[in-house]
Design a protein around this motif. Structure first.
Motif, PDB file in Angstrom:
ATOM      1  N   PRO A   1       0.723  -1.133  -0.236  1.00 11.75           N
ATOM      2  CA  PRO A   1       0.292   0.017   0.172  1.00 11.75           C
ATOM      3  C   PRO A   1       0.807   1.453  -0.197  1.00 11.75           C
ATOM      4  O   PRO A   1       2.134   1.172   0.888  1.00 11.75           O
ATOM      5  CB  PRO A   1      -0.940  -0.238   1.244  1.00 11.75           C
ATOM      6  CG  PRO A   1      -1.016  -1.342   1.416  1.00 11.75           C
ATOM      7  CD  PRO A   1       0.556  -2.057   1.378  1.00 11.75           C
ATOM      8  N   PHE A   2       0.225   2.241  -0.862  1.00 13.05           N
ATOM      9  CA  PHE A   2       1.268   2.979  -0.659  1.00 13.05           C
ATOM     10  C   PHE A   2       0.355   4.944  -1.282  1.00 13.05           C
ATOM     11  O   PHE A   2      -0.982   4.625  -1.936  1.00 13.05           O
ATOM     12  CB  PHE A   2       2.167   3.172  -1.402  1.00 13.05           C
ATOM     13  CG  PHE A   2       1.432   3.675  -2.579  1.00 13.05           C
ATOM     14  CD1 PHE A   2       1.867   4.535  -3.813  1.00 13.05           C
ATOM     15  CD2 PHE A   2       1.370   2.867  -3.824  1.00 13.05           C
ATOM     16  CE1 PHE A   2       1.475   4.445  -5.175  1.00 13.05           C
ATOM     17  CE2 PHE A   2       0.806   2.056  -5.287  1.00 13.05           C
ATOM     18  CZ  PHE A   2       0.667   3.624  -5.886  1.00 13.05           C
TER      19      PHE A   2
ATOM     20  N   GLU B   1      -3.349   5.608 -11.181  1.00 13.38           N
ATOM     21  CA  GLU B   1      -2.948   4.789 -11.019  1.00 13.38           C
ATOM     22  C   GLU B   1      -1.703   4.068 -11.700  1.00 13.38           C
ATOM     23  O   GLU B   1      -1.264   4.873 -12.383  1.00 13.38           O
ATOM     24  CB  GLU B   1      -3.951   3.542 -11.834  1.00 13.38           C
ATOM     25  CG  GLU B   1      -5.264   3.841 -11.136  1.00 13.38           C
ATOM     26  CD  GLU B   1      -6.365   2.837 -12.304  1.00 13.38           C
ATOM     27  OE1 GLU B   1      -6.846   2.017 -11.505  1.00 13.38           O
ATOM     28  OE2 GLU B   1      -6.105   2.435 -13.442  1.00 13.38           O
ATOM     29  N   VAL B   2      -0.707   3.241 -11.273  1.00 10.78           N
ATOM     30  CA  VAL B   2       0.303   2.351 -11.773  1.00 10.78           C
ATOM     31  C   VAL B   2      -0.033   1.114 -12.359  1.00 10.78           C
ATOM     32  O   VAL B   2      -0.917   0.269 -11.520  1.00 10.78           O
ATOM     33  CB  VAL B   2       1.237   2.541 -10.807  1.00 10.78           C
ATOM     34  CG1 VAL B   2       0.572   1.543  -9.568  1.00 10.78           C
ATOM     35  CG2 VAL B   2       2.466   2.116 -11.470  1.00 10.78           C
TER      36      VAL B   2
ATOM     37  N   LYS C   1      -0.927  -8.439 -15.353  1.00  7.33           N
ATOM     38  CA  LYS C   1      -1.004  -7.265 -14.649  1.00  7.33           C
ATOM     39  C   LYS C   1      -1.970  -6.774 -13.794  1.00  7.33           C
ATOM     40  O   LYS C   1      -2.500  -7.057 -13.332  1.00  7.33           O
ATOM     41  CB  LYS C   1      -1.509  -6.186 -16.130  1.00  7.33           C
ATOM     42  CG  LYS C   1      -1.632  -5.128 -15.965  1.00  7.33           C
ATOM     43  CD  LYS C   1      -2.326  -4.630 -17.486  1.00  7.33           C
ATOM     44  CE  LYS C   1      -2.428  -3.136 -17.973  1.00  7.33           C
ATOM     45  NZ  LYS C   1      -3.013  -2.717 -18.603  1.00  7.33           N
ATOM     46  N   ASN C   2      -0.719  -6.089 -12.925  1.00  6.85           N
ATOM     47  CA  ASN C   2      -1.458  -5.073 -11.632  1.00  6.85           C
ATOM     48  C   ASN C   2      -1.366  -4.247 -11.668  1.00  6.85           C
ATOM     49  O   ASN C   2      -1.124  -3.292 -12.137  1.00  6.85           O
ATOM     50  CB  ASN C   2      -0.380  -5.886 -10.107  1.00  6.85           C
ATOM     51  CG  ASN C   2      -0.548  -6.712 -10.109  1.00  6.85           C
ATOM     52  OD1 ASN C   2      -1.086  -7.562  -9.864  1.00  6.85           O
ATOM     53  ND2 ASN C   2       1.082  -7.199 -10.817  1.00  6.85           N
ATOM     54  N   THR C   3      -3.223  -3.659 -11.891  1.00  4.66           N
ATOM     55  CA  THR C   3      -3.590  -2.269 -12.089  1.00  4.66           C
ATOM     56  C   THR C   3      -3.494  -1.864 -10.803  1.00  4.66           C
ATOM     57  O   THR C   3      -4.343  -1.783 -10.480  1.00  4.66           O
ATOM     58  CB  THR C   3      -4.751  -1.749 -13.055  1.00  4.66           C
ATOM     59  OG1 THR C   3      -4.334  -2.096 -14.396  1.00  4.66           O
ATOM     60  CG2 THR C   3      -4.827  -0.264 -12.780  1.00  4.66           C
TER      61      THR C   3
ATOM     62  N   ASN D   1      -6.130  -0.707  -3.920  1.00  6.05           N
ATOM     63  CA  ASN D   1      -7.320  -2.154  -4.401  1.00  6.05           C
ATOM     64  C   ASN D   1      -6.515  -1.931  -5.644  1.00  6.05           C
ATOM     65  O   ASN D   1      -5.679  -1.485  -6.311  1.00  6.05           O
ATOM     66  CB  ASN D   1      -8.594  -1.339  -4.938  1.00  6.05           C
ATOM     67  CG  ASN D   1      -9.439  -0.914  -3.832  1.00  6.05           C
ATOM     68  OD1 ASN D   1      -8.801  -1.942  -3.054  1.00  6.05           O
ATOM     69  ND2 ASN D   1      -9.403  -0.221  -3.665  1.00  6.05           N
ATOM     70  N   ILE D   2      -6.911  -3.387  -6.031  1.00  2.00           N
ATOM     71  CA  ILE D   2      -5.272  -3.971  -7.055  1.00  2.00           C
ATOM     72  C   ILE D   2      -6.236  -4.667  -7.621  1.00  2.00           C
ATOM     73  O   ILE D   2      -7.126  -5.307  -7.868  1.00  2.00           O
ATOM     74  CB  ILE D   2      -3.999  -4.712  -6.832  1.00  2.00           C
ATOM     75  CG1 ILE D   2      -3.312  -4.354  -5.396  1.00  2.00           C
ATOM     76  CG2 ILE D   2      -3.728  -5.421  -7.788  1.00  2.00           C
ATOM     77  CD1 ILE D   2      -2.645  -4.747  -5.012  1.00  2.00           C
TER      78      ILE D   2
END
Length: 375
Positions: A238-239, A245-246, A331-333, A338-339
């Motif tokens: 978490p950040f 979004e990354v 692929k994690n958005t 939340n992911i």
């Protein structure tokens, strides 16, 4: 009358995850059917090995074998510690099931048939990410790490994967220093090198609080819009994303094909593998014990035993470690909390009998003995 079984547990410590506790509870969960049957009385004997150094691990193993006379030893130690203790372990008939994430390459040439490996083989996954990064993003992949994360086979495997994709690939790197022993690395100091080297993609090994710092800085500086990011699942901390979004590319491994319905279970294991590794080890012990008339034959029975878990069919033979594993790109958005995950593709990978990998085993290297993230 119930049969008595004693299991020695090698338990490391960690300031990042409850590694030892998670593993021990996983083993007991895997053995639940055996322990509730009434046919067996199982004694667990934990030996705490702190950061998992050679000295502390060797002392613990000696005590479990010579004092407690256990029927079996299991626990979490790195492949590097295992390598230096291989000769000692080869002199005992006690079955030993080692668990780790594969932070170091495994040199199976040193191991005897009484030693078994249960691992997620991170070295294998990093090779796959390096190969994919060069094929899909460009020839220059930058390795970014904290000092505690840099002493494993991570950079070597990334470089090998990249150069397998294209011999002209290059890997600049930046390692965050630690000014006070035991404190966090200066993660922000590494970002100046992104501007200097202008990489096509970044591979980051940060975990825990350092991962949160890294991701916040990565987004604040706008690199999430220009420079693709790949890493281990431990990076997904978490950040504060400030509403941004990354996209972060990670991997999961399985011994069979997977689909979206399995992704939650497999990513949970990837992000904290230790309770799952313990559970699989417990299942293996349970299966072997129930098919062994004499516990003196347990070593041979384990060798002939396979189990099925979320990862499919698991064989813990050290001579076949990692064989047949499939590596999948995820692929994690991520918005900091939340992911959203999706399977992109199965990646090319390599196995322990690969000639280039075997050559790399004979190259002198420095590194940590502690299991990742056992610091």
């Amino acid at each position: 009358m119930s049969k008595n079984i004693s299991i020695g547990l090698l338990i490391p410590s960690s300031t990042i995850l409850p590694v030892g506790k998670d593993f021990e509870q996983g083993v007991k969960r895997g053995l639940k059917t055996l322990t509730t049957s009434g046919d067996y009385a199982i004694e667990f004997i934990p030996e705490f090995i702190a950061e998992g150094s050679k000295e502390k691990t060797e002392t613990a193993i000696n005590k479990l074998i010579t004092y407690h006379n256990v029927d079996l030893i299991t626990g979490i130690i790195s492949n590097r510690t295992l390598q230096v203790l291989a000769e000692k372990l080869s002199k005992t008939k006690t079955p030993v099931i080692i668990n780790n994430i594969g932070e170091h390459i495994l040199d199976a040439r040193l191991l005897q048939p009484n030693v078994y490996i249960n691992s997620t083989h991170v070295w294998q996954q990093i090779w796959s990410l390096g190969y994919w990064g060069v094929q899909s993003k460009g020839l220059k992949g930058m390795f970014m790490s904290g000092i505690y994360d840099s002493g494993y086979s991570f950079s070597l495997m990334l470089q090998m994967g990249m150069q397998a994709a294209n011999e002209n690939a290059s890997m600049p790197f930046a390692v965050a220093p630690v000014s006070i022993p035991g404190s966090l690395a200066d993660v922000k100091s590494t970002f100046q090198y992104i501007d200097q080297f202008q990489p096509d993609f970044i591979f980051a090994t940060f975990c825990g609080e350092e991962a949160s710092i890294f991701l916040k800085e990565y987004v604040e500086r706008g690199y999430h819009k220009t420079t693709p990011l790949i890493g281990l699942p431990f990076l997904l901390q978490p950040f504060d994303s400030a509403g941004e979004e990354v996209t972060i590319y990670t991997t999961v491994t399985s011994n069979t094909d997977i689909d979206e319905s399995q992704l939650d279970d497999l990513t949970a294991m990837a992000e904290n593998p230790f309770p799952y590794l313990g559970y699989e080890t417990g299942l293996l012990i349970q299966e072997a014990v129930t098919h062994t008339e004499n516990l003196k034959d347990l070593k041979q029975t384990i060798a002939e035993t396979t189990i099925h878990s979320q990862r499919g069919k698991i064989n813990m033979s050290s001579q076949e470690s990692g064989d047949g594993a499939k590596v999948f790109l995820i692929k994690n958005t991520f918005n900091g909390k939340n992911i959203k995950r999706e399977i992109v593709q199965e990646l090319n990978t390599l196995y322990a009998n690969n000639e280039t990998l075997i050559e790399a085993l004979d190259v002198p290297s420095s590194g940590w003995y502690n299991p990742y993230p056992g610091v």
